[in-house]
Scaffold this active site. Structure first.
Site, PDB file in Angstrom:
ATOM      1  N   SER A 141       0.849  -1.187   0.000  1.00  0.00           N
ATOM      2  CA  SER A 141       0.000   0.000   0.000  1.00  0.00           C
ATOM      3  C   SER A 141       0.886   1.240   0.000  1.00  0.00           C
ATOM      4  O   SER A 141       2.033   1.187   0.465  1.00  0.00           O
ATOM      5  CB  SER A 141      -0.894   0.014   1.254  1.00  0.00           C
ATOM      6  OG  SER A 141      -1.542   1.261   1.417  1.00  0.00           O
ATOM      7  N   TYR A 154      -2.566  -1.533  10.044  1.00  0.00           N
ATOM      8  CA  TYR A 154      -2.500  -1.658   8.593  1.00  0.00           C
ATOM      9  C   TYR A 154      -1.151  -1.156   8.070  1.00  0.00           C
ATOM     10  O   TYR A 154      -0.496  -1.834   7.267  1.00  0.00           O
ATOM     11  CB  TYR A 154      -3.647  -0.872   7.961  1.00  0.00           C
ATOM     12  CG  TYR A 154      -3.738  -0.967   6.463  1.00  0.00           C
ATOM     13  CD1 TYR A 154      -4.295  -2.085   5.857  1.00  0.00           C
ATOM     14  CD2 TYR A 154      -3.284   0.066   5.651  1.00  0.00           C
ATOM     15  CE1 TYR A 154      -4.396  -2.182   4.473  1.00  0.00           C
ATOM     16  CE2 TYR A 154      -3.376  -0.012   4.269  1.00  0.00           C
ATOM     17  CZ  TYR A 154      -3.932  -1.136   3.686  1.00  0.00           C
ATOM     18  OH  TYR A 154      -4.026  -1.223   2.316  1.00  0.00           O
TER      19      TYR A 154
END
Length: 253
Positions: A141, A154
């Site tokens: 990401s 995350y």
């Protein structure tokens, strides 16, 4: 037909980026094995891939479990006799800071996003090493590079994916295996509206922040899929250990 004659295994292949990538791989000539935890969504995705003219299978599998990962690889090899591309795509997201993050949520996020990448790679690599060729693409990401707000677990997991990618690239390059990762920004998948809901934001309000990027919009799964195809194909034959950012300029802003 950039993947003609290749066999690809895609985790989290029943929706979003994984599903779009599976369909694109099929159109590019690959035989595809999809994994996911939802049998119904798996069969829908499988039909879509087969409609693109490819042989395909669905294996119900949880990437947190070593036995499931091993079974997914075994069934892929049983069906197609080889394995050329692994796309570690399965992932989860919960919006919390460290003080607000329940321990079980931290464990779940790290188990799916990071440990799942490790477990599936561990099961696939011996076969790629034996055939002296293979490509692994991991889904990280943009927040695995620069961090983001209220996403501690995350960001930790996706940052780990970036460095795991580089470590595997170093370890296995001389064995004919390339390992890269993609770093998407905001993409139109089921994960995005769920993030808005958990943050207590209306979708329209959430989008105002999400599209505040140089390109002025969120991405489409098909756009990320094309980046995965590039890394999976010989078009990127001199790339390994790279983190390819596909985020509409979000990390540059």
């Amino acid at each position: 037909m950039r993947l003609a004659g290749k066999v690809a295994l895609i985790t989290g292949g029943t929706s979003g980026i994984g599903r779009a990538t599976a369909a694109l791989f099929a159109r590019e000539g690959a035989k595809v094995a999809l994994t996911g935890r939802d049998e119904v969504r798996g069969r829908v995705a499988l039909h879509e891939v087969k409609s693109a003219g490819s042989e395909a299978i669905f294996v119900r599998s949880d990437v947190r479990l070593a036995a499931d990962c091993g079974r997914a690889v075994d069934e892929t090899l049983k069906a197609f006799k080889r394995l050329d591309v692994l796309f570690n795509n399965a992932g989860v997201f919960f919006p919390h800071t460290v003080p607000d993050c329940p321990e079980e949520e931290w464990d779940l996020t790290l188990d799916v996003n990071l440990k799942g990448t490790y477990l599936m790679s561990k099961c696939v690599l011996p076969h790629m090493i034996a055939q002296r060729s293979g490509v692994i693409v991991n889904n990280s990401s943009g927040w695995g590079i620069v961090g983001g707000n209220a996403a501690a677990a995350y960001c930790a997991s996706k940052g780990g994916v970036v460095l795991l990618t580089r470590a595997m690239a170093i370890d296995h390059g001389r064995q004919g295996i390339r390992v890269n990762c993609i770093c998407p920004g905001d993409v139109e998948t089921p994960m995005l509206p769920e993030d808005a809901k958990q943050r207590g934001l209306a979708w329209e309000e959430y989008l105002k922040g999400a599209v505040n990027r140089p390109l002025g919009r969120i991405g489409k799964p098909e756009e990320i899929a094309r980046a995965v195809l590039f890394l999976a194909s010989d078009d990127s034959s001199f790339m390994t250990g790279s983190a390819l950012v596909v985020d509409g300029g979000g990390t540059a802003d």
